[in-house]
Design a protein around this motif. Structure first.
Motif, mmCIF file in Angstrom:
data_model
loop_
_atom_site.group_PDB
_atom_site.id
_atom_site.type_symbol
_atom_site.label_atom_id
_atom_site.label_comp_id
_atom_site.label_asym_id
_atom_site.label_seq_id
_atom_site.Cartn_x
_atom_site.Cartn_y
_atom_site.Cartn_z
ATOM 1 N N TYR A 88 1.748 11.896 7.016
ATOM 2 C CA TYR A 88 0.639 12.798 6.704
ATOM 3 C C TYR A 88 0.924 13.568 5.423
ATOM 4 O O TYR A 88 2.023 14.108 5.236
ATOM 5 N N SER A 89 -0.041 13.622 4.525
ATOM 6 C CA SER A 89 0.069 14.405 3.300
ATOM 7 C C SER A 89 -0.422 15.820 3.560
ATOM 8 O O SER A 89 -1.617 16.039 3.787
ATOM 9 N N GLU A 90 0.486 16.781 3.515
ATOM 10 C CA GLU A 90 0.109 18.175 3.751
ATOM 11 C C GLU A 90 -0.789 18.709 2.641
ATOM 12 O O GLU A 90 -1.495 19.691 2.838
ATOM 13 N N GLN A 91 -0.749 18.059 1.480
ATOM 14 C CA GLN A 91 -1.505 18.573 0.340
ATOM 15 C C GLN A 91 -2.975 18.174 0.342
ATOM 16 O O GLN A 91 -3.832 18.955 -0.060
ATOM 17 N N ASP A 92 -3.291 16.953 0.790
ATOM 18 C CA ASP A 92 -4.705 16.545 0.742
ATOM 19 C C ASP A 92 -5.281 16.153 2.097
ATOM 20 O O ASP A 92 -6.429 15.709 2.179
ATOM 21 N N GLY A 93 -4.498 16.313 3.172
ATOM 22 C CA GLY A 93 -5.041 16.059 4.501
ATOM 23 C C GLY A 93 -5.319 14.602 4.793
ATOM 24 O O GLY A 93 -6.156 14.277 5.627
ATOM 25 N N SER A 94 -4.610 13.691 4.123
ATOM 26 C CA SER A 94 -4.810 12.261 4.332
ATOM 27 C C SER A 94 -3.517 11.633 4.861
ATOM 28 O O SER A 94 -2.456 12.268 4.874
ATOM 29 N N PHE A 95 -3.611 10.371 5.282
ATOM 30 C CA PHE A 95 -2.441 9.652 5.757
ATOM 31 C C PHE A 95 -2.032 8.600 4.722
ATOM 32 O O PHE A 95 -2.869 7.878 4.201
ATOM 33 N N ASP A 152 10.954 2.780 11.212
ATOM 34 C CA ASP A 152 9.867 2.486 12.163
ATOM 35 C C ASP A 152 8.656 3.415 12.002
ATOM 36 O O ASP A 152 7.846 3.550 12.915
ATOM 37 N N ILE A 153 8.526 4.037 10.836
ATOM 38 C CA ILE A 153 7.362 4.882 10.547
ATOM 39 C C ILE A 153 6.385 4.084 9.686
ATOM 40 O O ILE A 153 6.761 3.563 8.636
ATOM 41 N N GLU A 154 5.142 3.973 10.132
ATOM 42 C CA GLU A 154 4.148 3.194 9.402
ATOM 43 C C GLU A 154 3.239 4.047 8.526
ATOM 44 O O GLU A 154 2.595 3.536 7.610
ATOM 45 N N ARG A 155 3.170 5.335 8.801
ATOM 46 C CA ARG A 155 2.343 6.215 7.970
ATOM 47 C C ARG A 155 2.875 7.634 8.043
ATOM 48 O O ARG A 155 3.587 8.004 8.989
#
Length: 205
Positions: free
Chosen positions: A150-157, A145-148
């Protein structure tokens, strides 16, 4: 774009420090997973991920080492240090070195009302959305049930797409697609497609 730089970008898809003193280790539970990193049926590296939990905090750490040759020999180390409090991301630090020299230092830090993203000591951007699932959790928690995430490396989803049979596709900001396979809630295998190089991450028995 140089081959070395392209290689770093590819390795970054592995998503992929230590600060254990912030925990009362007497009352903490600890879980460690280890993986082989495979390219063309050859083990070229390893990844160790650790989860340490107390009543309210969970600390995740992953250390990845890759050694291979693209035009010349290259060794890349990734260190992730991620802290959650009451299931909310509080701080994430990603440090990368190449051939034993610093390459990147990325920090995501919760500051009262938002996350501040800092790269190599330079403030980059702000994220206002609360972060509950970051990429390091992909090792330990099947993204049901997770749709996105967070990328800790580039600050994007990144986008998460369920494929059925405990298998998921993750699409990052560059539209690269990686496939993750789970058993009993834990990651068993991941297929990492960076375009230039393809990897597999295989859980050790």
């Amino acid at each position: 774009m140089s081959s070395v730089y392209q290689y770093i970008i590819v390795c970054s898809l592995l998503f992929f420090n230590s600060d254990y003193n912030q925990f009362n280790t007497i009352n903490a539970s600890k879980n460690t997973l280890t993986f082989d990193i495979i390219n063309k049926n050859e083990v070229i590296g390893n990844l160790k991920a650790t989860k340490t939990s107390t009543d309210t905090k969970t600390h995740y750490q992953s250390v990845t080492t890759i050694s291979t040759k693209i035009l010349k020999e290259i060794k890349v180390n990734y260190k992730y240090d991620v802290t959650y409090e009451r299931n909310k991301l509080k701080k994430a630090n990603v440090y990368i070195d190449v051939n034993d020299k610093p390459y990147a230092d990325i920090l995501t830090n919760w500051e009262a009302k938002h996350y501040q993203i800092t790269k190599n000591d330079k403030k980059e951007k702000v994220v206002e959305d609360e972060i509950n699932y970051a990429t390091i959790l992909l090792y330990f928690n099947e993204p049901i049930d997770i749709e996105r995430c967070y990328s800790e490396q580039d600050g994007s989803f990144n986008t998460i797409v369920p494929l059925g049979n405990h298998t998921y596709k993750k699409i990052n900001a560059k539209n690269h697609e990686n496939i993750y396979y789970y058993k009993n809630g834990f990651l068993q295998k991941a297929e990492i497609n960076g375009g230039l190089v393809k990897f597999e991450i295989i859980a050790q028995k």
